[in-house]
Structures are given as C-alpha cells and as structure tokens.
Design an enzyme around this catalytic site. Structure first.
Site, PDB file in Angstrom:
ATOM      1  N   GLY A   7     -17.630  -9.855  14.715  1.00 17.95           N
ATOM      2  CA  GLY A   7     -17.886  -8.543  14.023  1.00 17.95           C
ATOM      3  C   GLY A   7     -18.217  -8.436  12.766  1.00 17.95           C
ATOM      4  O   GLY A   7     -17.553  -8.168  12.178  1.00 17.95           O
ATOM      5  N   GLY A   9     -19.630  -6.337  10.928  1.00 15.99           N
ATOM      6  CA  GLY A   9     -19.984  -4.971  10.329  1.00 15.99           C
ATOM      7  C   GLY A   9     -19.463  -5.180   8.848  1.00 15.99           C
ATOM      8  O   GLY A   9     -19.425  -6.327   8.155  1.00 15.99           O
ATOM      9  N   ALA A  10     -19.130  -3.976   8.169  1.00 18.52           N
ATOM     10  CA  ALA A  10     -18.836  -3.711   6.732  1.00 18.52           C
ATOM     11  C   ALA A  10     -17.635  -4.820   6.329  1.00 18.52           C
ATOM     12  O   ALA A  10     -17.526  -5.533   5.769  1.00 18.52           O
ATOM     13  CB  ALA A  10     -18.614  -2.507   6.155  1.00 18.52           C
ATOM     14  N   ASN A 100     -10.384  -0.405  13.371  1.00 19.06           N
ATOM     15  CA  ASN A 100     -10.078   1.043  13.546  1.00 19.06           C
ATOM     16  C   ASN A 100      -9.609   1.549  15.017  1.00 19.06           C
ATOM     17  O   ASN A 100     -10.069   0.974  15.867  1.00 19.06           O
ATOM     18  CB  ASN A 100     -11.299   2.009  13.240  1.00 19.06           C
ATOM     19  CG  ASN A 100     -11.492   2.487  11.726  1.00 19.06           C
ATOM     20  OD1 ASN A 100     -10.573   1.983  10.911  1.00 19.06           O
ATOM     21  ND2 ASN A 100     -12.668   2.900  11.287  1.00 19.06           N
ATOM     22  N   LYS A 181      -2.762   5.016   9.716  1.00 18.25           N
ATOM     23  CA  LYS A 181      -4.226   4.817   9.928  1.00 18.25           C
ATOM     24  C   LYS A 181      -4.998   5.680  10.604  1.00 18.25           C
ATOM     25  O   LYS A 181      -6.108   6.199  10.664  1.00 18.25           O
ATOM     26  CB  LYS A 181      -4.414   3.443   9.776  1.00 18.25           C
ATOM     27  CG  LYS A 181      -6.002   2.901   9.823  1.00 18.25           C
ATOM     28  CD  LYS A 181      -6.573   2.579   8.467  1.00 18.25           C
ATOM     29  CE  LYS A 181      -7.894   1.852   8.611  1.00 18.25           C
ATOM     30  NZ  LYS A 181      -8.959   2.417   8.284  1.00 18.25           N
ATOM     31  N   ASN A 185      -7.681   8.397  10.189  1.00 19.27           N
ATOM     32  CA  ASN A 185      -9.136   8.233  10.802  1.00 19.27           C
ATOM     33  C   ASN A 185      -9.300   9.418  11.686  1.00 19.27           C
ATOM     34  O   ASN A 185     -10.507  10.180  11.732  1.00 19.27           O
ATOM     35  CB  ASN A 185      -9.337   7.011  11.436  1.00 19.27           C
ATOM     36  CG  ASN A 185      -9.478   5.929  10.627  1.00 19.27           C
ATOM     37  OD1 ASN A 185      -8.880   4.900  11.028  1.00 19.27           O
ATOM     38  ND2 ASN A 185     -10.289   5.960   9.729  1.00 19.27           N
ATOM     39  N   ASN A 189     -12.403  11.122   9.670  1.00 21.71           N
ATOM     40  CA  ASN A 189     -13.635  10.924  10.047  1.00 21.71           C
ATOM     41  C   ASN A 189     -14.495  11.897  11.025  1.00 21.71           C
ATOM     42  O   ASN A 189     -15.630  12.301  10.653  1.00 21.71           O
ATOM     43  CB  ASN A 189     -13.637   9.718  11.146  1.00 21.71           C
ATOM     44  CG  ASN A 189     -13.070   8.191  10.498  1.00 21.71           C
ATOM     45  OD1 ASN A 189     -12.837   8.437   9.299  1.00 21.71           O
ATOM     46  ND2 ASN A 189     -12.972   7.271  11.001  1.00 21.71           N
ATOM     47  N   ASN A 199     -16.159  11.624   2.038  1.00 19.88           N
ATOM     48  CA  ASN A 199     -14.796  11.855   2.202  1.00 19.88           C
ATOM     49  C   ASN A 199     -14.227  12.897   1.276  1.00 19.88           C
ATOM     50  O   ASN A 199     -13.507  13.745   1.709  1.00 19.88           O
ATOM     51  CB  ASN A 199     -14.128  10.682   2.282  1.00 19.88           C
ATOM     52  CG  ASN A 199     -14.498   9.544   3.067  1.00 19.88           C
ATOM     53  OD1 ASN A 199     -15.330  10.037   4.060  1.00 19.88           O
ATOM     54  ND2 ASN A 199     -13.814   8.480   3.122  1.00 19.88           N
TER      55      ASN A 199
END
Ligand code: KPL
Length: 299
Positions: A7, A9-10, A100, A181, A185, A189, A199
């Site tokens: 993965g 991603g970022a 996440n 966490k 989220n 989110n 945010n």
C-alpha cells in the site's frame, strides 16, 4: 532488515522512503500487478530535502526476501490485498498493520496464525501530491503493540523505525491507542468530509465535536478503555489544531470520488455499540451521510 510495503499511499510511501533513506532494503508489493516497472519516488523530508529513490515491486507471494511486511493500504483493502498471501507467506515474516480504522485483526490473526502480527498507530503526517512524490508534512509518534505471542520477539523493528521516522516505540496499551485514533478519525474525518474543509475548520465546530465525544465515551468504557469524554475532546481538538491546514483522508476520498474508510471507522464503532446495546445516533447520522455521498459515485 528487509521490508516490503503493502500500500504505497501517503503513509506507505513515507515509511518506504524514510526506511530506504537510512539504508534499509525496501520493496513494494501489489498482488494485482504482475511485473510492474520500478516506482520512482521523491521524498520531501521535514527539513525540505528532496530525496529521489526507486522501488522495485516484489511479486513472489512467499515474500522470500522480507523480514517485515508493513500493511499501509486503505483499511477496506487489507483483507483483499493479504488474501493472495495466505498459505504462501513465509511464517518468519512479521506483519505490521498500520492502517486507519479497526476490524481487520481477527481475520489477519486467523489467516496468518504462525506469523508475528503487530498493530501500529502513527501520527506521522504525509501528503502524496502525485504518484511519484511524497512529502513528510509533520513529525509524529509511531506506537506498536504485539497482537500474538510470536510478535513479542520482533523488537529489532523498533530501533530501525525509530531511526527512520524520528520516533517509534512499543506500547503496552496499543488497544487504547487504537481506540483513541479510531475516535479521532470518527470525529474529524466525516465532519471535514461533509464540510469539505481542512481539519482546522473543527476549531469553529467545537460543540459538535464535544457531543460526538460524549456519545462515544460510554462505548470506550465498555471496551475497557480508560478515556473520559473530556479527554477525548481534548485529544481530537489537539489533532485538529496540529493538522489545521491538512485535509483529512476522508475529505480527500470524497473530494476525489473514492470509496471511504467509513465502514471500518464509524461502521466499526456502530457495530461495537450494537454489541454492547448502546446507541450512537449522532455517529450513525454521520455514517449515513457519508454512505449517501459515497454511493452517489461508487454505483
Ligand atoms: O488520520 C487522519 C486522517 O486524515 O485520516 C487525521 C488524524 C484526521 C489527520 O488528517
């Protein structure tokens, strides 16, 4: 050590680049790609250095050259992405789940019962501006906790990640950190996705943030997590303030018309609340609104 990142991603790209930067052997894995060409990636570090790197893709499902498999996919991709590795992955390979949301661990523990399995929570900030560029946007802590007996031996991971990321440590309260966490989220989110704002917008929506924290606090108590509504509120507001200019991952998913992680964030909260016979009407409303938005473009 030899790392494979599942993965890119970022967060995956950030960990891959920071680990490679300190001399670790890092490959990427994507079961959907057969022989993809190497990925060129530029990392912009916290002190604004640009570091160019190239990553090859591992394609052997046993991951013979891997000590640690770092799972940084979107949470809804975890099970589909790991499925091709079941029964093949070398049992000495440590699996670190760093995504996440919650709700994947029982499946991973049962399918990879001989592998050391670790859960991780990170607050490191990353932004992937293009397929070939990742920026380290904020220093964050990375906490890891063993999910099975085998994982208690996996200590060399910690000093390596600590050198790469500036912080990594074992936590004997990983479940508490995961829930904390999850609440961060579950509040930041969906709210930022629906408001279509960064945010920091939540600094002017404090009463809604407080109500969402108050509603979820009894669930955490039932799960044995020692966090009052006030502590949750303070934590959520601190993250909103620290990441004020950043767009949450769910805001980005909705803005780019991608599937969100809502089922494994708010959906997980609602499922657990149901098991404890608790009602979370405000979280449920956010869940329905995000599902409605998501369904408009995924169908
Ligand atoms: O993890 C995040 C996300 O966007 O998914 C937060 C902590 C909300 C930072 O944006």
């Amino acid at each position: 050590m030899r790392w494979t990142i599942l993965g890119a991603g970022a967060i995956g790209a950030l960990f891959a680049s920071q680990l490679k930067r300190i001399g670790e052997q890092v490959t990427l894995f994507d079961a959907r790609k057969s022989q993809p060409s190497p990925l060129k990636l530029t990392l912009t570090t916290l002190d604004q250095q640009a570091i160019e790197q190239e990553f090859v893709y591992e394609t052997d499902l046993t991951l013979p050259e891997t000590d640690v498999l770092l799972v940084t996919t979107k949470v809804w991709q975890v099970i589909p992405a790991l499925t091709p590795l079941t029964g093949k992955l070398s049992t000495t390979c440590t699996i670190v789940l760093l995504h996440n949301g919650m709700g994947t661990t029982d499946w991973v523990l049962s399918r990879f019962s001989e592998n050391p399995i670790i859960a991780g929570v990170t607050s490191a900030g990353a932004l992937k501006t293009t397929k070939h560029h990742v920026q380290h946007t904020g220093f964050g802590e990375t906490w890891l906790g063993p999910l099975n007996e085998q994982a208690k031996q996996s200590t060399p991971i910690i000093p390596t990640l600590n050198t790469a990321m500036g912080h990594a440590d074992w936590s004997d309260q990983i479940k508490e950190r995961q829930w904390q966490k999850l609440v961060i989220n579950a509040v930041i989110n969906p709210l930022t996705a629906l408001l279509n704002e960064p945010n920091g917008t939540l600094l002017s929506h404090q009463s809604q943030v407080r109500q969402l924290c108050e509603e979820v606090a009894p669930l955490l108590a039932k799960e044995g997590i020692d966090q009052t509504a006030e502590q949750l509120f303070t934590t959520v507001m601190a993250v909103a303030e620290r990441t004020a200019k950043n767009y949450s991952s769910m805001q980005q998913d909705i803005a780019h018309q991608r599937k969100t992680e809502i089922d494994f964030i708010t959906g997980y909260l609602l499922q657990k609340a149901n098991e404890h016979q608790l009602a979370l009407p405000q979280h449920h409303e956010l869940y329905l609104k995000i599902k409605e938005r998501e369904q408009a473009f995924t169908h």
